[in-house]
Design a protein around this motif. Structure first.
Motif, short mmCIF file in Angstrom:
data_model
loop_
_atom_site.label_atom_id
_atom_site.label_comp_id
_atom_site.label_asym_id
_atom_site.label_seq_id
_atom_site.Cartn_x
_atom_site.Cartn_y
_atom_site.Cartn_z
N GLY A 174 0.82 -1.20 0.00
CA GLY A 174 0.00 0.00 0.00
C GLY A 174 0.86 1.25 0.00
N LEU A 175 0.36 2.25 -0.69
CA LEU A 175 1.04 3.54 -0.79
C LEU A 175 0.02 4.62 -0.50
CD1 LEU A 175 3.16 5.63 -2.02
CD2 LEU A 175 2.08 5.13 -4.22
N ASP A 219 3.40 -4.53 3.01
CA ASP A 219 4.34 -3.42 2.83
C ASP A 219 3.54 -2.14 2.68
OD1 ASP A 219 6.63 -1.93 2.30
OD2 ASP A 219 6.70 -2.50 0.18
N LEU A 220 3.81 -1.16 3.54
CA LEU A 220 3.11 0.12 3.46
C LEU A 220 4.15 1.24 3.42
CD1 LEU A 220 0.27 -0.52 6.06
CD2 LEU A 220 -0.08 -0.08 3.63
N LYS A 221 4.01 2.12 2.46
CA LYS A 221 4.96 3.22 2.32
C LYS A 221 4.22 4.55 2.14
CE LYS A 221 8.66 0.47 0.21
NZ LYS A 221 9.46 0.36 1.44
N PRO A 262 9.04 4.58 -4.30
CA PRO A 262 10.18 3.85 -3.72
C PRO A 262 10.23 2.36 -4.06
CG PRO A 262 8.47 4.14 -2.06
CD PRO A 262 7.98 4.84 -3.30
N TRP A 263 10.04 2.03 -5.34
CA TRP A 263 10.17 0.63 -5.78
C TRP A 263 10.93 0.60 -7.10
CZ3 TRP A 263 5.27 2.09 -3.72
CH2 TRP A 263 4.94 1.44 -2.52
N PRO A 264 11.61 -0.50 -7.39
CA PRO A 264 12.37 -0.60 -8.65
C PRO A 264 11.46 -0.83 -9.85
CG PRO A 264 12.54 -2.64 -7.41
CD PRO A 264 11.80 -1.67 -6.52
N LEU A 323 3.81 5.02 -11.94
CA LEU A 323 3.13 3.78 -11.59
C LEU A 323 3.37 2.71 -12.66
CD1 LEU A 323 -0.21 5.24 -10.20
CD2 LEU A 323 1.43 3.84 -8.92
N ALA A 324 3.37 3.11 -13.92
CA ALA A 324 3.67 2.16 -15.00
C ALA A 324 5.11 1.67 -14.91
CB ALA A 324 3.41 2.80 -16.36
N ARG A 325 6.02 2.55 -14.51
CA ARG A 325 7.44 2.16 -14.40
C ARG A 325 7.63 1.02 -13.41
NH1 ARG A 325 11.33 2.53 -10.87
NH2 ARG A 325 10.19 3.90 -9.43
#
Length: 210
Positions: free
Chosen positions: A86-87, A105-107, A116-118, A144-146
């Protein structure tokens, strides 16, 4: 619509900065679930239908982008989706989301900025009630697509009042030209509240990442 819910919606819709938006949600967080339920807010529960249609359980992590208090998570967990992140912009909303036991996982981060994700981390992202008045910009879809893998899915709603003014169609077209994604499904406009606000309409979109 109750006076309290109406006032809370006015505050979040009129926020002019991320700080103002976060403060508005901090004030609303404790009563958000009950008040939106009384209005018949459909989106956090309905989005699971589109997720289940395109994303088999067990194929990889999902991102609830703009998860708020995490209303979508338990429904998806019940459907067999065990790896959900979750973001959200609001730490107060994230605290409630964390109490539901559905998110691994919550950020805290803001849609429209770096996430903050690859690259290609998620099997799919889904988002409801976030691309709306005074909230995330259409440009946030690029990031978000990345972080969504090729062959994965983007599943989200857009409010009618910002679709044209927020340049969503232009971003959709740009991302198709660049072969970032391809369109898969587009719903008709429908009510986001079953009880209140009959003129508040949204549309759901599904794209496949290329």
């Amino acid at each position: 619509m109750s006076d309290k819910a109406n006032a809370a919606l006015d505050k979040v819709y009129s926020a002019r900065t991320p700080e103002e938006l976060s403060a508005a949600y901090a004030e609303w967080a404790v009563t958000y679930d009950g008040e939106t339920a009384s209005l018949g807010y459909l989106l956090p529960f309905l989005i699971g239908a589109w997720v289940a249609r395109y994303v088999p359980a067990g194929e990889g992590p999902l991102l609830d982008a703009g998860c708020g208090t995490g209303l979508s998570g338990p429904s998806l967990k019940a459907l067999g989706y065990g790896d959900i992140a979750g973001l959200d912009l609001s730490p107060d909303m994230l605290k409630i989301a964390g109490s539901r036991g559905a998110y691994g996982d919550l950020k805290q981060a803001m849609l429209g900025g770096p996430l903050p994700w690859p690259d290609g981390h998620f099997r799919a992202f889904f988002s409801t009630g976030v691309f709306t008045i005074g909230h995330a910009p259409a440009s946030g879809l690029h990031e978000l697509a990345r972080i969504t893998r090729k062959g994965g899915h983007a599943i989200f709603t857009v409010r009618d009042q910002v679709f044209a003014s927020g340049g969503f169609q232009a971003v959709f077209d740009e991302m198709e030209r660049e072969k970032t994604w391809r369109a898969v499904e587009e719903s008709p406009w429908f009510r986001c509240y079953a009880v209140a606000e009959p003129d508040a309409l949204v549309k759901a979109f599904v794209f496949e990442i290329q």
